[in-house]
Enzyme design. Structure first.
Site, PDB file in Angstrom:
ATOM      1  N   HIS A  62     -37.213-105.391  31.533  1.00  0.00           N
ATOM      2  CA  HIS A  62     -37.371-105.079  32.956  1.00  0.00           C
ATOM      3  C   HIS A  62     -38.837-104.719  33.248  1.00  0.00           C
ATOM      4  O   HIS A  62     -39.422-105.181  34.221  1.00  0.00           O
ATOM      5  CB  HIS A  62     -36.515-103.867  33.350  1.00  0.00           C
ATOM      6  CG  HIS A  62     -35.035-104.077  33.285  1.00  0.00           C
ATOM      7  ND1 HIS A  62     -34.189-103.208  32.643  1.00  0.00           N
ATOM      8  CD2 HIS A  62     -34.245-105.056  33.796  1.00  0.00           C
ATOM      9  CE1 HIS A  62     -32.931-103.624  32.782  1.00  0.00           C
ATOM     10  NE2 HIS A  62     -32.939-104.744  33.468  1.00  0.00           N
ATOM     11  N   LYS A 115     -18.833-101.204  40.127  1.00  0.00           N
ATOM     12  CA  LYS A 115     -19.308-101.572  38.791  1.00  0.00           C
ATOM     13  C   LYS A 115     -19.467-100.312  37.945  1.00  0.00           C
ATOM     14  O   LYS A 115     -20.215 -99.398  38.303  1.00  0.00           O
ATOM     15  CB  LYS A 115     -20.661-102.295  38.916  1.00  0.00           C
ATOM     16  CG  LYS A 115     -21.120-102.935  37.629  1.00  0.00           C
ATOM     17  CD  LYS A 115     -22.265-103.906  37.878  1.00  0.00           C
ATOM     18  CE  LYS A 115     -22.832-104.418  36.568  1.00  0.00           C
ATOM     19  NZ  LYS A 115     -23.947-105.354  36.782  1.00  0.00           N
TER      20      LYS A 115
HETATM   21  P1  ADP Z   1     -27.971-106.738  37.381  1.00  0.00           P
HETATM   22  O1  ADP Z   1     -26.691-105.978  37.141  1.00  0.00           O
HETATM   23  O2  ADP Z   1     -28.354-106.796  38.831  1.00  0.00           O
HETATM   24  O3  ADP Z   1     -28.035-108.087  36.709  1.00  0.00           O
HETATM   25  P2  ADP Z   1     -29.841-105.803  35.346  1.00  0.00           P
HETATM   26  O4  ADP Z   1     -30.426-104.428  35.234  1.00  0.00           O
HETATM   27  O5  ADP Z   1     -28.969-106.275  34.245  1.00  0.00           O
HETATM   28  O6  ADP Z   1     -29.108-105.810  36.759  1.00  0.00           O
HETATM   29  O7  ADP Z   1     -31.007-106.862  35.530  1.00  0.00           O
HETATM   30  C1  ADP Z   1     -31.918-106.810  36.613  1.00  0.00           C
HETATM   31  C2  ADP Z   1     -32.780-108.055  36.582  1.00  0.00           C
HETATM   32  O8  ADP Z   1     -33.623-108.041  35.434  1.00  0.00           O
HETATM   33  C3  ADP Z   1     -31.990-109.373  36.484  1.00  0.00           C
HETATM   34  O9  ADP Z   1     -32.660-110.369  37.247  1.00  0.00           O
HETATM   35  C4  ADP Z   1     -32.044-109.709  35.017  1.00  0.00           C
HETATM   36  O10 ADP Z   1     -31.916-111.093  34.780  1.00  0.00           O
HETATM   37  C5  ADP Z   1     -33.432-109.215  34.679  1.00  0.00           C
HETATM   38  N1  ADP Z   1     -33.575-108.896  33.254  1.00  0.00           N
HETATM   39  C6  ADP Z   1     -32.785-108.121  32.492  1.00  0.00           C
HETATM   40  N2  ADP Z   1     -33.216-108.086  31.214  1.00  0.00           N
HETATM   41  C7  ADP Z   1     -34.334-108.884  31.174  1.00  0.00           C
HETATM   42  C8  ADP Z   1     -35.226-109.306  30.129  1.00  0.00           C
HETATM   43  N3  ADP Z   1     -35.057-108.901  28.871  1.00  0.00           N
HETATM   44  N4  ADP Z   1     -36.233-110.151  30.474  1.00  0.00           N
HETATM   45  C9  ADP Z   1     -36.378-110.570  31.744  1.00  0.00           C
HETATM   46  N5  ADP Z   1     -35.560-110.240  32.762  1.00  0.00           N
HETATM   47  C10 ADP Z   1     -34.552-109.398  32.485  1.00  0.00           C
END
Ligand code: ADP
Length: 167
Positions: free
Chosen positions: A18, A42
């Site tokens: 992130h 969720k």
């Molecule tokens: P959500 O439940 O909205 O998917 P997340 O916290 O899982 O929330 O992810 C938020 C965003 O960050 C999403 O677009 C996800 O694809 C992206 N993301 C999560 N992990 C990574 C990573 N390792 N590299 C790049 N983007 C990521």
């Protein structure tokens, strides 16, 4: 006009994957609003306030970055914040399918709002919040995957749950 992007997510918990998207987004946009989703349907490991608190602490003082929480329709929230872009990260083909559907739905709801995707940095491509929780649950180290504060909070919460007989 200021170019403002909203980077929404569960951040349960925040990872270096992130943070990498936020870092790179700062080079493109005038402001990135990292928006923690308050989604009652969720089930998350950290509650909304905990996730927000962690983000605020880790991102405190970083130029062009604001931390906020939101509830309800993302596009409506983004409009209220004067954002023109929704920023999302993509790791795998399976991410793409979900993201594609969301982007199209958001476009239908708000045609002027653009969704922009950033490919994960290869070194974080395997990183997911659920993998991190599993590793910590089984006693492994996640120091290369999350900021020190996140690892500390994960350990504390697992210990508390174990003591309370929740897990
Ligand atoms: P959500 O439940 O909205 O998917 P997340 O916290 O899982 O929330 O992810 C938020 C965003 O960050 C999403 O677009 C996800 O694809 C992206 N993301 C999560 N992990 C990574 C990573 N390792 N590299 C790049 N983007 C990521």
């Amino acid at each position: 006009m200021e170019r403002i992007a909203v980077y929404p997510g569960s951040f349960d918990p925040l990872t270096y994957g992130h943070l990498n998207i936020i870092e790179r987004g700062r080079l493109i946009f005038d402001k990135i609003i990292v928006a923690v989703a308050h989604n009652i349907s969720k089930k998350t490991f950290f509650d909304f306030e905990e996730r927000l608190g962690i983000l605020r602490e880790v991102l405190n003082g970083i130029d062009k970055v604001e931390v906020d929480g939101f509830e309800g329709l993302l596009v409506e929230y983004a409009k209220r914040k004067n954002a023109t872009v929704i920023l999302r990260g993509i790791r795998t083909v399976s991410d793409f399918e979900y993201e594609f559907q969301m982007a199209l739905a958001n476009k239908m709801l708000s045609p002027s709002m653009e969704t922009m995707f950033m490919m994960t940095d290869a070194k974080y491509s395997y990183l997911s919040s659920s993998l991190i929780k599993e590793i910590v649950h089984f006693g492994g180290s996640v120091s290369s995957m999350v900021p020190p504060l996140v690892e500390k909070k994960l350990r504390e919460k697992f210990e508390k749950m174990q003591k309370g007989g929740i897990i």
